[in-house]
Structures are given as structure tokens and as C-alpha cells.
Design an enzyme around this catalytic site. Structure first.
Site, PDB file in Angstrom:
ATOM      1  CB  CYS A  72     -12.927 -33.128   6.949  1.00 24.93           C
ATOM      2  SG  CYS A  72     -11.661 -31.998   6.651  1.00 24.93           S
TER       3      CYS A  72
ATOM      4  CB  SER B 192     -18.852 -34.137  12.041  1.00 23.90           C
ATOM      5  OG  SER B 192     -18.205 -32.886  12.181  1.00 23.90           O
TER       6      SER B 192
HETATM    7  P1  4NP Z   1     -12.355 -33.656  10.556  1.00 25.82           P
HETATM    8  O1  4NP Z   1     -10.816 -33.351  10.090  1.00 25.82           O
HETATM    9  O2  4NP Z   1     -12.048 -34.110  11.919  1.00 25.82           O
HETATM   10  O3  4NP Z   1     -12.943 -34.682   9.753  1.00 25.82           O
HETATM   11  O4  4NP Z   1     -12.978 -32.161  10.544  1.00 25.82           O
HETATM   12  C1  4NP Z   1      -9.703 -32.921  10.600  1.00 25.82           C
HETATM   13  C2  4NP Z   1      -9.415 -31.475  10.485  1.00 25.82           C
HETATM   14  C3  4NP Z   1      -8.748 -30.511  11.003  1.00 25.82           C
HETATM   15  C4  4NP Z   1      -7.671 -31.259  11.730  1.00 25.82           C
HETATM   16  C5  4NP Z   1      -7.635 -32.812  11.674  1.00 25.82           C
HETATM   17  C6  4NP Z   1      -8.713 -33.506  11.025  1.00 25.82           C
HETATM   18  N1  4NP Z   1      -6.531 -30.784  12.066  1.00 25.82           N
HETATM   19  O5  4NP Z   1      -5.727 -31.373  12.608  1.00 25.82           O
HETATM   20  O6  4NP Z   1      -6.610 -29.419  11.998  1.00 25.82           O
END
Ligand code: 4NP
Length: 157
Positions: A15, A17
């Protein structure tokens, strides 16, 4: 001097990065600045996966195709490859600080510490929210990317 090498790190690398990577690639390209840009996650749940569909749609709305990006996990060797490792939030910053080899801690910082007025703040995780959250993420990482291009452009002068 080799060009600066910038790594953005969030939790899942699907999301925040990848959007930061896309924004910096775009802003550096527009400014004619030679940079190496990548992104990674501190977690390994999404390794090998493309960005979240909502992140892909947000980038596409801004004219950028990130469908070819693939998630990977950050590791200690990244501290040798990258001149700037930028954490999207405080948990990721703390995780990376534990991975940093002695003497390489200085490459690590919180992304929004580079944005005047937003120092000390995190880029909020849009994963459990709606499309509007992804637009807010895009706005923040674009603002940060513009500051980074200004700063890194001065460093490479
Ligand atoms: P990111 O968002 O860290 O911005 O890529 C997330 C993507 C997946 C999860 C949490 C945040 N997850 O819990 O799977």
C-alpha cells in the site's frame, strides 16, 4: 559519485511504500534527477504479490502504472545498498533500527521528517480503510517526494 539510492519501507509493501516509490520515481523523472528507488516491507506476508488493488487504482488515477511492482521484505543488506532508508511510520522505523548494522544507522529516517510541518508524523496505513485513505496516502507521499527531490538534488550538485 553514484546516484542516491532511496528505499521506502512500510509494513506490507503493498500500500504505502509502493505509492511512495511511484511518487518519487515520477517526481525525480520530472526533475531530471538520477535516483535509484525501491520499496520493501518489514513483514513477509505479501512477498511476491503486486500492490493492493486500491493502491494500483490510485496510482493509475495519477497516470502511473504500478501493476508490475512486487512486494519484498526489507533486510540488513539493504543498509549497504541504500543511501536513504525511509520508514513510513514509527513501528517500521523501530523495526528497521533493529536490523541496521552498526555504523549504518544514519541512512535511516522517518519519511515525514523530511517534510516541513509534518516532522514526527506517520503516513497513516490505508489498508483497513477506503479509497479516500489511499488518496490521502498519495497526497502525503507526493509531498514528501517533492521535498526529497529538492534535498537530494542539492546533495548531488
Ligand atoms: P502497507 O499496508 O504497510 O502500507 O503495505 C498494509 C498491508 C498489509 C497489512 C497491513 C498494512 N496486513 O496486515 O496484511
Amino acid at each position: 559519485m553514484p546516484p542516491p539510492a532511496v528505499l521506502f519501507v512500510c509494513l506490507g509493501n503493498i500500500c504505502r511504500s509502493p505509492l511512495a516509490e511511484a511518487a518519487l520515481r515520477h517526481e525525480a523523472g520530472a526533475a531530471g534527477l538520477d535516483l535509484l528507488v525501491d520499496s520493501a516491507g518489514t513483514g513477509d506476508w505479501h512477498v511476491g504479490q503486486p500492490p493492493d488493488r486500491r493502491a494500483q487504482a490510485t496510482a493509475r488515477r495519477h497516470g502511473i502504472d504500478i501493476s508490475g511492482y512486487r512486494a519484498r521484505q526489507a533486510g540488513p543488506t539493504d543498509f549497504a545498498r541504500f543511501t536513504h532508508i525511509l520508514a513510513l511510520d514509527h513501528d517500521n522505523l523501530a523495526h528497521l533500527a533493529r536490523l541496521a548494522p552498526a555504523g549504518r544507522e544514519h541512512v535511516l529516517s522517518l519519511l515525514l521528517d523530511h517534510v516541513p510541518g509534518l516532522e514526527g508524523q506517520a503516513v497513516a496505513d490505508p489498508y483497513f480503510g477506503d479509497a479516500e485513505g489511499f488518496e490521502q496516502t498519495w497526497a502525503q507521499v507526493t509531498r514528501a517526494a517533492r521535498e526529497l527531490v529538492r534535498k537530494l538534488g542539492r546533495e548531488t550538485d
